[in-house]
Scaffold this motif. Structure first.
Motif, PDB file in Angstrom:
ATOM      1  N   ILE A   1     -27.283 134.908 -22.500  1.00 40.18           N
ATOM      2  CA  ILE A   1     -26.764 134.117 -23.621  1.00 40.18           C
ATOM      3  C   ILE A   1     -25.321 133.702 -23.363  1.00 40.18           C
ATOM      4  CG2 ILE A   1     -26.039 134.260 -26.038  1.00 40.18           C
ATOM      5  CD1 ILE A   1     -28.567 135.951 -26.536  1.00 40.18           C
ATOM      6  N   PHE A   2     -24.486 134.650 -22.970  1.00 38.00           N
ATOM      7  CA  PHE A   2     -23.083 134.321 -22.715  1.00 38.00           C
ATOM      8  C   PHE A   2     -22.947 133.313 -21.575  1.00 38.00           C
ATOM      9  CE2 PHE A   2     -21.940 138.240 -25.104  1.00 38.00           C
ATOM     10  CZ  PHE A   2     -20.981 137.678 -25.932  1.00 38.00           C
ATOM     11  N   LYS A   3     -23.736 133.479 -20.524  1.00 40.88           N
ATOM     12  CA  LYS A   3     -23.653 132.535 -19.410  1.00 40.88           C
ATOM     13  C   LYS A   3     -24.123 131.149 -19.825  1.00 40.88           C
ATOM     14  CE  LYS A   3     -23.817 135.630 -15.461  1.00 40.88           C
ATOM     15  NZ  LYS A   3     -24.491 135.997 -14.205  1.00 40.88           N
ATOM     16  N   SER A   4     -25.144 131.102 -20.672  1.00 42.18           N
ATOM     17  CA  SER A   4     -25.651 129.807 -21.117  1.00 42.18           C
ATOM     18  C   SER A   4     -24.632 129.070 -21.975  1.00 42.18           C
ATOM     19  CB  SER A   4     -26.950 129.999 -21.906  1.00 42.18           C
ATOM     20  OG  SER A   4     -26.697 130.578 -23.171  1.00 42.18           O
ATOM     21  N   LEU A   5     -23.712 129.816 -22.572  1.00 38.28           N
ATOM     22  CA  LEU A   5     -22.680 129.210 -23.412  1.00 38.28           C
ATOM     23  C   LEU A   5     -21.427 128.846 -22.622  1.00 38.28           C
ATOM     24  CD1 LEU A   5     -22.963 131.479 -26.590  1.00 38.28           C
ATOM     25  CD2 LEU A   5     -23.915 129.204 -26.238  1.00 38.28           C
TER      26      LEU A   5
END
Length: 564
Positions: free
Chosen positions: A363-367
């Protein structure tokens, strides 16, 4: 005999102190008031001490100046959690003063404790009495008063017994300085840790045959000495900083798995966007899907082999912005080429986040987060690990999202050590971190970004459901090990024998009339059936609220969620 410690004695003493502390680690951990699974105080302090021992073992010579630097460096880089960071600051302040002189006496001890006190209190934004900070302050005041009323040398055995006795008195007072400690009828765990270090020091002095020595009242004979008797040199902060930068640092475990060809990202603006239906449709086009936002603004990320279908579906909801489609296979092949290529211009910003769980990491990487450090409530990363992550980024500015109250101090310490423009956003929960990153815009200047992110993470409400790891008696009630507990912004609000019941009761405590969406991050022990049961129960009480479930995979915490 005036006490004289050779540099080799410091290594031996450190080893004895570490061994003594290790034997008391579990007892210190058990003093933790809150029954939530976290990085325990005893463990964090022990890891900090072990880091010091490791740095001392690396030294090829016993030059005192190098040993003092090793103690400071080992403490700073090995610090984990708030207790580890404060301990590191205490030791750094103490040894910063010691290295200014060739001798060691009561006056220097007073100055060293004052330096430790000032640095420790300065490391905490809101210092709290009834903690290890109080112990250091009380010890300084004790030595200061002693020196004001005594002009004679003192026997070390008697003196260290007095120090330990004063520490024990200060430790008892912590129970009455913090209401939560008084309610649980325990002393502060970090303060107990300081006492054990002093007891370990006494044991070390006895084993080294130094306990029958005496301490001089004022400067005179050299007490701390190099093995070659050469006078130590005071190292400037600038030289110390270079020493930190040149240390060899281990690689971090930063994953970068790529599963599909096209990384597709964009923002949609519109009216009455059906977030749940859009998310369901986007997930059918690939994996690593992330669809977050509200009915007027949505950010989409997905790895897919059919980006045109993703864009076509998104256009049905509104206007698209900031569209990015990258061929990840090409990017990977480019990295693997051995032929040198022109270096890319460094991006303005680099983002670092801390989380524990494959789903949260994705999730953090996708953001847009560049590096995700594995860590969290039960696994606080060290200063060492955060500095390494900072050094991996070739960007002008770096922003760190700790996402845990026990990691904020460590992140701040890493930011001071790294010679880069680093800003720490003091996010204390995973939802706060996600919301802050969602409101980050690479096209804005730092001041505007800081304002937007601060407003974003402060307005969100964070909930956590976990299992109590120990019995506790708190203001909220009596808690038994194994019961489910619900936390609202870090405070225990719910106790239940049932996971679903604990979650629903916590939701009721958090949701207000103007709230419109609840985003769940399911832990690795949560099931789809439990997710569905929770969703159905919430709908009974709040039929109009939107409910989202994301795969977090975090350990120990069945659910982490946000309400907004």
């Amino acid at each position: 005999m005036i006490i004289k410690l050779e540099s080799s004695d410091i290594k031996k003493a450190t080893s004895i102190i570490v061994d003594h502390f290790k034997s008391n680690e579990a007892r210190i951990n058990d003093l933790n008031v809150f029954p939530v699974p976290d990085g325990d105080t005893g463990t964090n302090m022990l890891l900090t001490l072990k880091s010091i021992k490791k740095e001392l073992a690396k030294l090829k010579n016993n030059d005192l100046q190098a040993m003092v630097e090793a103690v400071s460096f080992g403490g700073l880089m090995g610090a984990r959690g708030n207790s580890g960071v404060i301990l590191a600051q205490i030791l750094k302040g103490f040894f910063d003063e010691l290295k200014k002189s060739d001798s060691f006496n009561l006056d220097i001890l007073e100055n060293a404790l004052n330096s430790a006190r000032v640095l420790a209190y300065g490391s905490v934004q809101n210092p709290t009495e009834g903690t290890m900070l109080t112990i250091i302050k009380d010890l300084y005041n004790f030595i200061k008063t002693y020196n004001e009323n005594n002009n004679e040398n003192v026997f070390l055995s008697e003196f260290i017994d007095n120090i330990i006795s004063e520490t024990e008195k200060s430790l008892v007072r912590t129970t009455f300085l913090l209401p939560v400690l008084k309610e649980a009828n325990v002393v502060d765990a970090g303060a107990q840790g300081i006492l054990e270090i002093l007891v370990g020091l006494k044991k070390a002095l006895m084993d080294l045959g130094k306990i029958d020595s005496s301490l001089k009242r004022s400067t005179g004979e050299k007490n701390l000495s190099n093995t070659d008797k050469e006078k130590e040199q005071t190292v400037s902060p600038e030289i110390q900083q270079h020493a930190y930068d040149d240390r060899e640092l281990k690689d971090l475990n930063v994953s970068s798995d790529i599963k599909n060809i096209y990384c597709t990202e964009f923002i949609i603006t519109g009216q009455r966007i059906n977030l749940l239906r859009l998310r369901e449709d986007i997930e059918t086009f690939g994996d690593s899907a992330m669809v977050v936002g509200n009915e007027s603004l949505v950010k989409v990320h997905v790895h897919t082999n059919h980006p045109h279908r993703v864009l076509g579906r998104a256009l049905r909801e509104g206007v698209m912005h900031e569209i990015q489609i990258n061929n990840m296979v090409d990017q990977h092949m480019e990295k693997m080429k051995s032929v040198p290529v022109a270096e890319k211009q460094a991006a303005t910003y680099g983002l670092i986040s801390v989380s524990n769980g494959e789903g949260l990491e994705e999730i953090f990487k996708s953001l847009g987060v560049d590096i995700v450090i594995k860590g969290g409530q039960t696994m606080n990363p060290s200063t060492y690990e955060i500095v390494k992550a900072i050094k991996k980024l070739e960007t002008e500015k770096i922003i760190i999202f700790p996402n845990n109250k026990n990691i904020v101090l460590t992140a701040n310490q890493a930011a001071k050590i790294a010679r880069k423009d680093v800003t720490v956003i003091p996010t204390k929960t995973i939802p706060q971190g996600i919301n802050a990153v969602l409101n980050f815009n690479r096209d804005l200047v730092m001041d505007d970004n800081l304002k937007n992110m601060e407003q974003a993470y402060k307005r969100i409400k964070s909930g956590e459901v976990t299992v109590a790891v120990r019995d506790a008696n708190l203001l909220v009630g009596e808690i038994k090990k194994g019961q489910f507990i619900g936390l609202f912004d870090g405070k225990i609000k719910v106790i239940s024998d049932n996971l679903i019941g604990a979650t629903i009761e916590l939701i009721k405590d958090m949701v207000k009339e103007d709230d419109s969406i609840i985003s769940f991050y399911a832990g690795k022990d949560s099931s789809e059936a439990e997710n569905e049961d929770i969703k159905n129960e919430i709908k009974k009480y709040y039929p109009d609220i939107e409910i989202e479930f994301y795969k977090g995979d975090q350990p120990f915490y069945n659910y982490i969620f946000s309400v907004e």
